[in-house]
Scaffold this active site. Structure first.
Site, PDB file in Angstrom:
ATOM      1  N   CYS A   1      -3.765   7.124   7.847  1.00  0.00           N
ATOM      2  CA  CYS A   1      -4.428   5.824   7.764  1.00  0.00           C
ATOM      3  C   CYS A   1      -3.497   4.773   8.364  1.00  0.00           C
ATOM      4  O   CYS A   1      -2.310   5.018   8.551  1.00  0.00           O
ATOM      5  CB  CYS A   1      -4.710   5.457   6.317  1.00  0.00           C
ATOM      6  SG  CYS A   1      -5.787   6.622   5.469  1.00  0.00           S
TER       7      CYS A   1
ATOM      8  N   THR B   1       0.879  -1.158   0.000  1.00  0.00           N
ATOM      9  CA  THR B   1       0.000   0.000   0.000  1.00  0.00           C
ATOM     10  C   THR B   1       0.923   1.216   0.000  1.00  0.00           C
ATOM     11  O   THR B   1       1.931   1.259   0.707  1.00  0.00           O
ATOM     12  CB  THR B   1      -1.045  -0.033   1.147  1.00  0.00           C
ATOM     13  OG1 THR B   1      -2.055   0.933   0.888  1.00  0.00           O
ATOM     14  CG2 THR B   1      -0.449   0.220   2.504  1.00  0.00           C
TER      15      THR B   1
ATOM     16  N   HIS C   1      -6.142  -1.248   4.412  1.00  0.00           N
ATOM     17  CA  HIS C   1      -5.719   0.150   4.560  1.00  0.00           C
ATOM     18  C   HIS C   1      -6.917   0.921   5.131  1.00  0.00           C
ATOM     19  O   HIS C   1      -7.795   1.335   4.389  1.00  0.00           O
ATOM     20  CB  HIS C   1      -5.338   0.655   3.165  1.00  0.00           C
ATOM     21  CG  HIS C   1      -4.825   2.069   3.089  1.00  0.00           C
ATOM     22  ND1 HIS C   1      -3.960   2.484   2.107  1.00  0.00           N
ATOM     23  CD2 HIS C   1      -5.075   3.167   3.833  1.00  0.00           C
ATOM     24  CE1 HIS C   1      -3.687   3.772   2.262  1.00  0.00           C
ATOM     25  NE2 HIS C   1      -4.364   4.217   3.304  1.00  0.00           N
TER      26      HIS C   1
END
Lengths: 193, 161
Positions: B29, B23, B46
């Site tokens: 996040c 990711t 995520h």
């Protein structure tokens, strides 16, 4: 319908920001008609060259009758260009000096402030803005901050891309306005929607 | 070269070695990796927000720490992972802007990290490694072949957990 309204607000805001920029560097600055897009979170970083592209983000939090945040973002290359225009020198190295960083922050503050004041006039509501906060990092990471705010209301984010140009050099800037859920309603209501 | 599967914002996916998961540009996040070393299967989610019950619009399960981790476990079991062997590695939850206020809106990275840990704890999943907080973005890559989590940041050396 709401999308069109937000698009129009974006248009006016970006126009105002261009005027402010032009005054600041004491020269003519052209602006393209902004591109407005409602994007899924997954697609958001692609708009600014990918999640790992290094960008400068300037964030201002909003208080008063409208709460939320406003972000002005540009690619590092554009940021160098703006600082050079303002300070009359030529930054080419990878790192900004303290002085250049603070100039950059001020540029972002003026551009974002111009954008906000046009919004405030349009909806006839007072918006109090915080001091600007700046971060230079991967686009995905910087975008996560406004994306999270959008995430509380939906699965898409509204982003307005504006291209400023002066003497054949372009500066791409992106505006992201994120009212909180309640403030979003306040804005729409005051616009008669 | 192994196949690298991308996980976007508010997204999740699973894979088995030699495939790997990544990711890009995690900010506030949190990226949560669940891993079963016996089957060399792994999943990555995520998440953007701590709690799905606090938000009306919560159809996208991968957006929240609570529902995201549940959905990831379900998907991992469906590709043959053993629920009881799962361990976790987490990264992200940064505070990207140096605010000096206690505004909740701005402490979201910290809250995402806390919520992810609490959820994992309540499921009895051990957190083997973590690289969270601070003020910079992270790109993460997880290789089920070795169980290693690579963390890349701007202007910082590669970290392997």
């Amino acid at each position: 319908m709401q999308f069109d309204v937000l698009k129009e607000i974006g248009n006016i805001g970006a126009g105002n920001a261009t005027t402010a920029l032009s005054t600041m560097i004491n020269g003519k600055v052209d602006m393209c008609v902004p591109k407005v897009a409602l994007l899924e979170f997954k697609e958001l970083p692609d708009m600014v060259g990918g999640a790992e592209n290094i960008v400068v983000g300037i964030l201002i939090t909003l208080e008063g009758e409208v709460n939320g945040m406003m972000m002005f973002m540009m690619e590092q290359k554009s940021a160098y260009h703006l600082v050079n225009l303002l300070m009359g020198n030529s930054v080419t190295n990878e790192n900004f000096t303290e002085m250049e960083l603070s100039a950059l922050k001020e540029i972002g503050n003026i551009i974002a402030g111009a954008y906000l004041s046009s919004l405030s006039t349009l909806i006839n509501i007072r918006i109090d803005a915080s001091v600007p906060y700046m971060s230079i990092d991967m686009a995905g990471a910087i975008l996560s901050v406004p994306a999270i705010e959008f995430g509380k209301v939906g699965d898409k984010a509204l982003i307005i891309e504006t291209q400023f140009s002066k003497d054949d050099s372009d500066v791409n800037g992106y505006f992201i306005l994120i009212p909180t859920r309640e403030s979003y309603d306040v804005i729409l209501t005051s616009l008669g929607l | 070269m192994s196949v690298m599967i991308k996980v976007g914002m508010a997204d999740l996916n699973v894979c088995a070695a030699p495939e790997a998961l990544t990711t890009l540009g995690l900010g506030s996040c949190v990226g949560i990796v669940l891993y079963d070393s016996s089957t060399k299967t792994a999943g990555m989610v995520h998440v953007m927000l701590p709690d799905s019950t606090k938000i009306k619009n919560n159809e996208n399960v991968a957006k929240f720490a609570d529902t995201g981790i549940d959905a990831l476990i379900g998907k991992l079991i469906s590709i043959g992972a053993n629920r009881n062997r799962l361990i976790a590695k987490i990264a992200g939850g940064a505070q990207m802007f140096a605010f000096n206020s206690n505004n909740d809106m701005l402490r979201i990275g910290e809250r995402n990290t806390e919520a992810s840990k609490l959820k994992l704890q309540s499921l009895g999943i051990r957190i083997l490694a973590e690289d969270t907080g601070l003020d910079y973005g992270r790109t993460i890559e997880f290789y089920p072949e070795t169980g290693q989590l690579y963390i890349k940041s701007v202007g910082k050396p590669l970290k392997i957990l």
